[in-house]
Design a protein around this motif. Structure first.
Motif, PDB file in Angstrom:
ATOM      1  N   ASN A  29     -28.354  47.705   6.319  1.00 17.93           N
ATOM      2  CA  ASN A  29     -29.246  46.598   6.695  1.00 17.93           C
ATOM      3  C   ASN A  29     -28.511  45.263   6.716  1.00 17.93           C
ATOM      4  O   ASN A  29     -28.937  44.284   6.103  1.00 17.93           O
ATOM      5  CB  ASN A  29     -30.447  46.536   5.743  1.00 17.93           C
ATOM      6  N   PRO A  31     -26.417  42.241   9.260  1.00 16.36           N
ATOM      7  CA  PRO A  31     -26.396  41.735  10.633  1.00 16.36           C
ATOM      8  C   PRO A  31     -25.261  42.363  11.433  1.00 16.36           C
ATOM      9  O   PRO A  31     -24.242  42.815  10.887  1.00 16.36           O
ATOM     10  CB  PRO A  31     -26.158  40.227  10.440  1.00 16.36           C
ATOM     11  N   ALA A  32     -25.411  42.379  12.742  1.00 23.50           N
ATOM     12  CA  ALA A  32     -24.394  42.977  13.622  1.00 23.50           C
ATOM     13  C   ALA A  32     -23.046  42.286  13.451  1.00 23.50           C
ATOM     14  O   ALA A  32     -22.001  42.939  13.463  1.00 23.50           O
ATOM     15  CB  ALA A  32     -24.853  42.893  15.080  1.00 23.50           C
ATOM     16  N   TRP A  35     -21.030  43.753  10.471  1.00 27.71           N
ATOM     17  CA  TRP A  35     -20.345  45.010  10.759  1.00 27.71           C
ATOM     18  C   TRP A  35     -19.148  44.782  11.681  1.00 27.71           C
ATOM     19  O   TRP A  35     -18.085  45.367  11.486  1.00 27.71           O
ATOM     20  CB  TRP A  35     -21.300  46.011  11.396  1.00 27.71           C
ATOM     21  N   LEU A  58     -22.616  49.746  12.707  1.00 31.02           N
ATOM     22  CA  LEU A  58     -22.983  48.807  13.768  1.00 31.02           C
ATOM     23  C   LEU A  58     -23.787  49.509  14.850  1.00 31.02           C
ATOM     24  O   LEU A  58     -24.820  49.016  15.302  1.00 31.02           O
ATOM     25  CB  LEU A  58     -21.713  48.184  14.367  1.00 31.02           C
ATOM     26  N   GLN A  59     -23.319  50.692  15.247  1.00 30.18           N
ATOM     27  CA  GLN A  59     -23.996  51.428  16.310  1.00 30.18           C
ATOM     28  C   GLN A  59     -25.356  51.944  15.836  1.00 30.18           C
ATOM     29  O   GLN A  59     -26.320  51.968  16.612  1.00 30.18           O
ATOM     30  CB  GLN A  59     -23.112  52.597  16.755  1.00 30.18           C
ATOM     31  N   GLU A  61     -27.370  50.669  13.345  1.00 28.05           N
ATOM     32  CA  GLU A  61     -28.350  49.639  13.012  1.00 28.05           C
ATOM     33  C   GLU A  61     -28.613  48.660  14.149  1.00 28.05           C
ATOM     34  O   GLU A  61     -29.656  47.998  14.162  1.00 28.05           O
ATOM     35  CB  GLU A  61     -27.878  48.864  11.768  1.00 28.05           C
ATOM     36  N   HIS A  62     -27.671  48.573  15.093  1.00 27.71           N
ATOM     37  CA  HIS A  62     -27.822  47.577  16.172  1.00 27.71           C
ATOM     38  C   HIS A  62     -27.409  48.220  17.501  1.00 27.71           C
ATOM     39  O   HIS A  62     -26.409  47.838  18.110  1.00 27.71           O
ATOM     40  CB  HIS A  62     -26.965  46.341  15.877  1.00 27.71           C
ATOM     41  N   SER A  65     -26.719  45.879  20.413  1.00 23.58           N
ATOM     42  CA  SER A  65     -25.934  44.669  20.148  1.00 23.58           C
ATOM     43  C   SER A  65     -24.893  44.425  21.243  1.00 23.58           C
ATOM     44  O   SER A  65     -24.189  45.343  21.671  1.00 23.58           O
ATOM     45  CB  SER A  65     -25.231  44.791  18.798  1.00 23.58           C
TER      46      SER A  65
END
Length: 251
Positions: A29, A31-32, A35, A58-59, A61-62, A65
């Motif tokens: 959890n 922010p992008a 990561w 990163l992939q 959770e976002h 992005s």
């Protein structure tokens, strides 16, 4: 006082245990940008395994992005620089399928061919990879005839065709030694490049520690140890043996 000291000493291992565990708790959890910065930091440190794990975060959770395309390409190039060509190809595949624009796709596909080409330090050991690299190189030339990378791809293809030709010659010689004429004829027939002159090819010279076991492609020092029996070494020899069996049964 002594009692308190004993209590503190007895609790010290538990304190260290929980402190150590807190350092290995999985992060989530975030922010992008967090990561992404971790990926860049670990790539800079040469720790690509950890960078890959941060990329997964990163992939995961976002997924949408705008940092993902750049992170994917960073890892593809980083793995190529560390000679981890299969991982590099994996990230390039991901980039081409999900993120590349039409203008970016050309460079990514060139890098993918380069990764496959550089993954072949020992051409005798991977016939399928040579064929795949040739197929992708020819497809690139067809899709991007005016690309700035065409001449580089042509150079790689020339070397790949030469490697394939020599490999097929060596397989043919092997079948001749095993007394399998049909299989030998088959592999002579898959060398149709008229522009290649066998005697003009400078064969790759293997290091002494490999050459000792591999020989020169026609024989090896330990050949006398191998029993002179029929061997099944490919689907062609299998079909040949089956045909011989069937013909003898029919008689």
């Amino acid at each position: 006082m002594k009692f308190k000291t004993r209590i503190i000493i007895s609790l010290l291992p538990l304190t260290l245990l929980f402190t150590g565990c807190s350092k290995t708790v999985e992060e989530y959890n975030k922010p992008a940008m967090y990561w992404y910065s971790k990926i860049v930091e670990n790539v800079s440190d040469g720790d690509l395994e950890r960078a890959d794990s941060y990329y997964s975060s990163l992939q995961g959770e976002h997924i949408g992005s705008p940092l993902l395309p750049e992170a994917t390409m960073i890892l593809a190039i980083a793995h190529m620089q560390q000679e981890e060509y299969l991982l590099s190809e994996h990230f390039l595949d991901e980039y081409i399928k999900r993120y590349a624009t039409p203008n970016e796709k050309e460079e990514a596909e060139f890098l993918k061919i380069k990764a496959k080409y550089k993954a072949l330090p020992n051409p005798r050991r991977d016939q399928v990879l040579i064929e795949e690299a040739i197929k992708e190189g020819e497809a690139f030339k067809s899709n991007y005839p005016n690309s700035m990378y065409v001449e580089i791809v042509n150079t790689m293809l020339t070397r790949l065709y030469l490697a394939q030709f020599v490999l097929n010659e060596e397989i043919t010689d092997l079948y001749d030694r095993l007394d399998k004429p049909k299989s030998a004829t088959y592999y002579r027939g898959v060398n149709p490049q008229s522009w290649i002159v066998s005697k003009d090819i400078n064969r790759a010279i293997a290091p002494w520690y490999r050459a000792w076991f591999e020989g020169d492609g026609t024989s090896s020092w330990y050949a006398f140890m191998i029993p002179d029996t029929k061997s099944v070494v490919s689907r062609n020899s299998i079909s040949e043996d089956m045909n011989e069996t069937n013909s003898s049964e029919n008689k």
